[in-house]
Design a protein around this motif. Structure first.
Motif, short mmCIF file in Angstrom:
data_model
loop_
_atom_site.label_atom_id
_atom_site.label_comp_id
_atom_site.label_asym_id
_atom_site.label_seq_id
_atom_site.Cartn_x
_atom_site.Cartn_y
_atom_site.Cartn_z
N PHE A 13 0.84 -1.19 0.00
CA PHE A 13 0.00 0.00 0.00
C PHE A 13 0.88 1.24 0.00
O PHE A 13 2.08 1.18 0.27
N PHE A 14 0.28 2.39 -0.28
CA PHE A 14 1.02 3.65 -0.34
C PHE A 14 1.74 3.94 0.97
O PHE A 14 2.92 4.31 0.98
N GLY A 15 1.05 3.76 2.08
CA GLY A 15 1.66 4.02 3.39
C GLY A 15 2.83 3.11 3.67
O GLY A 15 3.83 3.53 4.25
N GLU A 16 2.72 1.87 3.25
CA GLU A 16 3.83 0.93 3.46
C GLU A 16 5.03 1.33 2.62
O GLU A 16 6.16 1.31 3.09
N ASN A 17 4.79 1.68 1.36
CA ASN A 17 5.87 2.13 0.48
C ASN A 17 6.53 3.38 1.04
O ASN A 17 7.76 3.51 1.05
N THR A 18 5.72 4.32 1.52
CA THR A 18 6.25 5.56 2.08
C THR A 18 7.08 5.28 3.33
O THR A 18 8.17 5.83 3.49
N GLY A 19 6.60 4.43 4.19
CA GLY A 19 7.32 4.07 5.41
C GLY A 19 8.66 3.42 5.11
O GLY A 19 9.67 3.73 5.73
N ILE A 20 8.67 2.52 4.14
CA ILE A 20 9.91 1.85 3.77
C ILE A 20 10.89 2.85 3.18
O ILE A 20 12.08 2.84 3.50
N PHE A 21 10.40 3.73 2.30
CA PHE A 21 11.26 4.74 1.69
C PHE A 21 11.87 5.65 2.76
O PHE A 21 13.07 5.92 2.74
N MET A 22 11.05 6.12 3.69
CA MET A 22 11.54 7.01 4.74
C MET A 22 12.54 6.29 5.65
O MET A 22 13.54 6.86 6.05
N HIS A 23 12.27 5.04 5.95
CA HIS A 23 13.21 4.26 6.77
C HIS A 23 14.57 4.18 6.08
O HIS A 23 15.61 4.37 6.71
N GLU A 24 14.58 3.90 4.79
CA GLU A 24 15.84 3.80 4.05
C GLU A 24 16.56 5.15 4.01
O GLU A 24 17.78 5.21 4.16
N LYS A 25 15.83 6.24 3.80
CA LYS A 25 16.46 7.57 3.74
C LYS A 25 17.06 7.94 5.10
O LYS A 25 18.18 8.46 5.16
N ASN A 27 17.98 5.92 7.46
CA ASN A 27 19.12 5.03 7.70
C ASN A 27 20.35 5.49 6.94
O ASN A 27 21.46 5.42 7.45
N ASP A 28 20.18 5.94 5.71
CA ASP A 28 21.31 6.39 4.90
C ASP A 28 21.92 7.68 5.42
O ASP A 28 23.12 7.91 5.26
N THR A 29 21.10 8.56 6.00
CA THR A 29 21.61 9.87 6.41
C THR A 29 21.97 9.95 7.89
O THR A 29 22.50 10.95 8.32
N SER A 30 21.70 8.90 8.65
CA SER A 30 21.99 8.95 10.08
C SER A 30 23.49 8.81 10.33
O SER A 30 24.24 8.37 9.47
N PHE A 31 23.89 9.19 11.53
CA PHE A 31 25.29 9.06 11.91
C PHE A 31 25.65 7.58 12.00
O PHE A 31 24.88 6.76 12.46
N LYS A 32 26.83 7.27 11.59
CA LYS A 32 27.35 5.92 11.76
C LYS A 32 27.87 5.80 13.19
O LYS A 32 28.07 6.78 13.90
N ILE A 33 28.13 4.58 13.63
CA ILE A 33 28.58 4.35 15.00
C ILE A 33 29.88 5.11 15.24
O ILE A 33 30.82 5.01 14.47
N GLY A 34 29.90 5.89 16.29
CA GLY A 34 31.10 6.63 16.66
C GLY A 34 31.17 8.04 16.10
O GLY A 34 31.90 8.87 16.62
#
Length: 67
Positions: A13-25, A27-34
């Motif tokens: 569904f649209f909400g599921e696609n949006t949630g997955i996309f936002m999770h990936e974004k 995750n990609d932009t968050s600080f790495k460990i340390g």
């Protein structure tokens, strides 16, 4: 071995696609460990440093979009 490779985007569904996309974004932009710890140690005031970095980043994105 990413689990979403087994699922077609049309099956979601649209909400599921949006949630997955936002999770990936996020995750990609968050600080790495340390990274955050080293950032905190190098800055006198981590909040001000992070705020200034964000404002500079946004200004550069606005300038890029004007071109």
């Amino acid at each position: 071995m990413h689990p979403l490779t087994y699922i077609s985007s049309s099956d979601l569904f649209f909400g599921e696609n949006t949630g997955i996309f936002m999770h990936e974004k996020i995750n990609d932009t968050s600080f790495k460990i340390g990274d955050y710890e080293s950032f905190k140690e190098s800055a006198i005031d981590p909040y001000l440093s992070m705020r200034d970095a964000f404002v500079q980043h946004r200004k550069s994105k606005v300038e890029e979009s004007k071109q």
